[in-house]
Design a protein around this motif. Structure first.
Motif, PDB file in Angstrom:
ATOM      1  N   ARG A 125     -46.314  21.209 -45.239  1.00  0.00           N
ATOM      2  CA  ARG A 125     -45.821  21.426 -43.871  1.00  0.00           C
ATOM      3  C   ARG A 125     -45.324  20.105 -43.301  1.00  0.00           C
ATOM      4  O   ARG A 125     -46.012  19.097 -43.342  1.00  0.00           O
ATOM      5  N   ILE A 126     -44.119  20.124 -42.754  1.00  0.00           N
ATOM      6  CA  ILE A 126     -43.524  18.960 -42.103  1.00  0.00           C
ATOM      7  C   ILE A 126     -42.987  19.420 -40.750  1.00  0.00           C
ATOM      8  O   ILE A 126     -42.226  20.395 -40.678  1.00  0.00           O
ATOM      9  N   THR A 127     -43.389  18.731 -39.679  1.00  0.00           N
ATOM     10  CA  THR A 127     -42.995  19.140 -38.330  1.00  0.00           C
ATOM     11  C   THR A 127     -42.458  17.939 -37.561  1.00  0.00           C
ATOM     12  O   THR A 127     -43.034  16.851 -37.624  1.00  0.00           O
ATOM     13  N   VAL A 128     -41.372  18.165 -36.843  1.00  0.00           N
ATOM     14  CA  VAL A 128     -40.780  17.136 -35.990  1.00  0.00           C
ATOM     15  C   VAL A 128     -40.721  17.691 -34.572  1.00  0.00           C
ATOM     16  O   VAL A 128     -40.121  18.750 -34.333  1.00  0.00           O
ATOM     17  N   PHE A 129     -41.346  16.986 -33.642  1.00  0.00           N
ATOM     18  CA  PHE A 129     -41.419  17.413 -32.251  1.00  0.00           C
ATOM     19  C   PHE A 129     -40.491  16.558 -31.389  1.00  0.00           C
ATOM     20  O   PHE A 129     -40.511  15.324 -31.479  1.00  0.00           O
ATOM     21  N   GLY A 130     -39.690  17.207 -30.545  1.00  0.00           N
ATOM     22  CA  GLY A 130     -38.822  16.501 -29.625  1.00  0.00           C
ATOM     23  C   GLY A 130     -38.949  17.056 -28.218  1.00  0.00           C
ATOM     24  O   GLY A 130     -39.605  18.082 -27.983  1.00  0.00           O
TER      25      GLY A 130
ATOM     26  N   GLY B   5     -29.159  15.097 -32.102  1.00  0.00           N
ATOM     27  CA  GLY B   5     -29.799  15.107 -30.796  1.00  0.00           C
ATOM     28  C   GLY B   5     -30.255  16.474 -30.339  1.00  0.00           C
ATOM     29  O   GLY B   5     -30.601  16.656 -29.156  1.00  0.00           O
ATOM     30  N   GLU B   6     -30.303  17.446 -31.251  1.00  0.00           N
ATOM     31  CA  GLU B   6     -30.651  18.809 -30.861  1.00  0.00           C
ATOM     32  C   GLU B   6     -32.102  18.955 -30.418  1.00  0.00           C
ATOM     33  O   GLU B   6     -32.433  19.897 -29.686  1.00  0.00           O
ATOM     34  N   LEU B   7     -32.964  18.045 -30.847  1.00  0.00           N
ATOM     35  CA  LEU B   7     -34.371  18.092 -30.442  1.00  0.00           C
ATOM     36  C   LEU B   7     -34.656  17.174 -29.260  1.00  0.00           C
ATOM     37  O   LEU B   7     -35.807  17.064 -28.828  1.00  0.00           O
ATOM     38  N   GLY B   8     -33.636  16.512 -28.746  1.00  0.00           N
ATOM     39  CA  GLY B   8     -33.838  15.566 -27.656  1.00  0.00           C
ATOM     40  C   GLY B   8     -34.488  14.289 -28.162  1.00  0.00           C
ATOM     41  O   GLY B   8     -34.297  13.878 -29.308  1.00  0.00           O
ATOM     42  N   GLN B   9     -35.274  13.660 -27.299  1.00  0.00           N
ATOM     43  CA  GLN B   9     -36.020  12.467 -27.701  1.00  0.00           C
ATOM     44  C   GLN B   9     -37.117  12.864 -28.681  1.00  0.00           C
ATOM     45  O   GLN B   9     -37.928  13.744 -28.396  1.00  0.00           O
ATOM     46  N   ILE B  10     -37.144  12.232 -29.837  1.00  0.00           N
ATOM     47  CA  ILE B  10     -38.207  12.524 -30.798  1.00  0.00           C
ATOM     48  C   ILE B  10     -39.512  11.935 -30.276  1.00  0.00           C
ATOM     49  O   ILE B  10     -39.573  10.780 -29.858  1.00  0.00           O
ATOM     50  N   LEU B  11     -40.559  12.744 -30.335  1.00  0.00           N
ATOM     51  CA  LEU B  11     -41.871  12.365 -29.811  1.00  0.00           C
ATOM     52  C   LEU B  11     -42.889  12.099 -30.906  1.00  0.00           C
ATOM     53  O   LEU B  11     -43.652  11.132 -30.833  1.00  0.00           O
TER      54      LEU B  11
ATOM     55  N   PHE C 187     -39.099  10.085 -45.861  1.00  0.00           N
ATOM     56  CA  PHE C 187     -38.365  11.007 -45.010  1.00  0.00           C
ATOM     57  C   PHE C 187     -38.480  10.600 -43.544  1.00  0.00           C
ATOM     58  O   PHE C 187     -37.485  10.610 -42.798  1.00  0.00           O
ATOM     59  N   PHE C 188     -39.669  10.212 -43.116  1.00  0.00           N
ATOM     60  CA  PHE C 188     -39.844   9.782 -41.726  1.00  0.00           C
ATOM     61  C   PHE C 188     -39.004   8.538 -41.421  1.00  0.00           C
ATOM     62  O   PHE C 188     -38.438   8.409 -40.341  1.00  0.00           O
ATOM     63  N   ILE C 189     -38.942   7.614 -42.385  1.00  0.00           N
ATOM     64  CA  ILE C 189     -38.113   6.416 -42.198  1.00  0.00           C
ATOM     65  C   ILE C 189     -36.645   6.809 -42.018  1.00  0.00           C
ATOM     66  O   ILE C 189     -35.922   6.235 -41.195  1.00  0.00           O
ATOM     67  N   SER C 190     -36.194   7.819 -42.763  1.00  0.00           N
ATOM     68  CA  SER C 190     -34.802   8.270 -42.619  1.00  0.00           C
ATOM     69  C   SER C 190     -34.568   8.925 -41.265  1.00  0.00           C
ATOM     70  O   SER C 190     -33.445   8.919 -40.753  1.00  0.00           O
ATOM     71  N   LEU C 191     -35.626   9.470 -40.666  1.00  0.00           N
ATOM     72  CA  LEU C 191     -35.504  10.147 -39.369  1.00  0.00           C
ATOM     73  C   LEU C 191     -35.552   9.177 -38.200  1.00  0.00           C
ATOM     74  O   LEU C 191     -34.694   9.205 -37.311  1.00  0.00           O
TER      75      LEU C 191
ATOM     76  N   GLN D 294     -52.095   7.312 -39.781  1.00  0.00           N
ATOM     77  CA  GLN D 294     -51.494   7.337 -38.449  1.00  0.00           C
ATOM     78  C   GLN D 294     -50.393   6.288 -38.400  1.00  0.00           C
ATOM     79  O   GLN D 294     -50.575   5.165 -38.876  1.00  0.00           O
ATOM     80  N   LEU D 295     -49.265   6.653 -37.800  1.00  0.00           N
ATOM     81  CA  LEU D 295     -48.091   5.791 -37.778  1.00  0.00           C
ATOM     82  C   LEU D 295     -47.590   5.619 -36.347  1.00  0.00           C
ATOM     83  O   LEU D 295     -47.545   6.587 -35.575  1.00  0.00           O
ATOM     84  N   ASP D 296     -47.216   4.403 -36.008  1.00  0.00           N
ATOM     85  CA  ASP D 296     -46.518   4.129 -34.756  1.00  0.00           C
ATOM     86  C   ASP D 296     -45.108   3.668 -35.089  1.00  0.00           C
ATOM     87  O   ASP D 296     -44.910   2.829 -35.983  1.00  0.00           O
ATOM     88  N   PHE D 297     -44.128   4.220 -34.362  1.00  0.00           N
ATOM     89  CA  PHE D 297     -42.738   3.843 -34.540  1.00  0.00           C
ATOM     90  C   PHE D 297     -42.218   3.227 -33.237  1.00  0.00           C
ATOM     91  O   PHE D 297     -42.911   3.214 -32.214  1.00  0.00           O
ATOM     92  N   LYS D 298     -41.006   2.741 -33.285  1.00  0.00           N
ATOM     93  CA  LYS D 298     -40.380   2.196 -32.081  1.00  0.00           C
ATOM     94  C   LYS D 298     -40.195   3.299 -31.045  1.00  0.00           C
ATOM     95  O   LYS D 298     -40.180   4.489 -31.371  1.00  0.00           O
ATOM     96  N   GLU D 299     -40.055   2.910 -29.803  1.00  0.00           N
ATOM     97  CA  GLU D 299     -39.839   3.812 -28.669  1.00  0.00           C
ATOM     98  C   GLU D 299     -41.029   4.725 -28.430  1.00  0.00           C
ATOM     99  O   GLU D 299     -40.900   5.779 -27.799  1.00  0.00           O
ATOM    100  N   GLY D 300     -42.200   4.341 -28.933  1.00  0.00           N
ATOM    101  CA  GLY D 300     -43.403   5.110 -28.670  1.00  0.00           C
ATOM    102  C   GLY D 300     -43.602   6.337 -29.531  1.00  0.00           C
ATOM    103  O   GLY D 300     -44.563   7.100 -29.330  1.00  0.00           O
TER     104      GLY D 300
END
Length: 331
Positions: free
Chosen positions: A237-242, A137-143, A184-188, A215-221
């Motif tokens: 390059r791989i980036t995760v925004f929260g 949870g260090e990045l908060g809600q994943i966006l 990797f995204f599925i694991s995240l 382009q991908l849509d996941f649960k929770e927007g």
């Protein structure tokens, strides 16, 4: 565990080389339709060469089979291997359709086996750190999650090479390269709910499709994107925004180049910290983790559901790109 590698092209030979220091998996046999040019390699690695898959399937001294053949052959060969009572490690993608993946996973479950899958990227130290930060949870809600991993290694191949043929690479470079990213995204953040994709050939003299955008849509927007280009020099390059920060991983080369990854970690106050993480033998880590799971010593980090979901995503990408970038729902 005594194993045979099926398919002794570039990656099949890489697998054998990576497994050389292992005390958990011993590769004793190699199978390829053309063994004439493999004599020196076989001698260096103490391999017994065969030209027929059945030769190893009927060999009681072989416990497992590592499948590194063209993608379109995976399903049929995987089912043969499982039916012969051999543990299976399959290079990605497991299959080219979700139905094919389900048949393999059902056969594995029936035998109470553990399916190994060639998504070694999850063992990279930088990506393990990203997963840890997200789950903590260090990045908060994943966006949003995004990745661009591209290289021009395929561009140097002959047009007749199976890696650039539609039969084996229906989603261009994403078929072999980008499936690491979707895994990797599925694991995240879980399996996407919707997929939209475009593939094409930008350079007129490109070998096969040289551009893939997803382009991908996941649960929770949560949203995501993946880009793979096969006519530009290496870029990773791989980036995760929260809501509380973001992490970016920059890679300096392909997995077999042995180069470090660079991480940028940004907190909610936009303060940045940097890490350099050395390369490690992630192929060996994946295989030995699988071997431990087969022996009942641990739980393999790739669940059957995740493996199946990743093929669902690949299938949706192929369908969308072949139907004017139609949005495809994944159920």
């Amino acid at each position: 565990m005594r194993a045979a590698v099926i398919g002794l092209g570039w990656w099949g030979k890489q697998i054998i080389t990576y497994l050389h220091p292992s005390n958990k998996i011993q590769v004793t046999h190699g199978v390829d339709v053309q063994v004439e040019h493999l004599a020196d390699f076989a001698k260096d690695h103490a391999l017994i060469l065969e030209t027929d898959l059945n030769a190893v399937l009927n060999n009681p001294d072989i416990d497992a089979v590592i499948l590194a053949t063209p993608h379109s052959m995976h399903e049929e060969q995987a089912l043969q291997i499982i039916a012969a009572g051999k543990q299976l490690f399959c290079e990605k993608p497991l299959a080219l359709t979700s139905q094919g993946a389900k048949r393999i996973l059902d056969a594995v479950q029936k035998q109470n086996f553990v399916l190994g899958i060639g998504h070694e990227r999850r063992f990279e130290p930088a990506l393990e750190e990203v997963l840890r930060a997200v789950k903590a949870g260090e990045l908060g809600q994943i966006l949003h999650v995004e990745a661009n991993v591209s290289h021009n290694l395929f561009a140097k191949m002959s047009a007749s090479n199976w890696r650039v043929q539609d039969q084996d690479a229906p989603a261009g470079a994403l078929t072999a390269l980008g499936v690491h990213l979707t895994d990797f995204f599925i694991s995240l953040v879980g399996c996407p709910t919707h997929v939209r994709a475009k593939t094409g050939r930008v350079l007129k003299d490109a070998v096969g499709k040289d551009q893939v955008m997803v382009q991908l849509d996941f649960k929770e927007g949560i949203t995501g994107s993946v880009t793979c280009l096969s006519t530009t020099p290496f870029h990773g390059r791989i980036t995760v925004f929260g809501s509380l920060g973001w992490i970016e991983v920059k890679e300096n080369g392909n997995v077999d180049w042995g180069l470090p990854s660079e991480m940028t970690i940004t907190n909610s106050e936009a303060k940045r910290s940097f890490k350099s993480l050395p390369a490690s033998n992630v192929v060996l880590k994946n295989f030995e983790s699988w071997a431990d799971a087969v022996a009942g010593k641990s739980v393999y980090r790739y669940t059957p559901e995740q493996i199946y979901n990743n093929i669902q995503v690949l299938e949706a990408i192929v369908y969308s790109s072949n139907h004017s970038s139609e949005i495809v729902a994944i159920h």
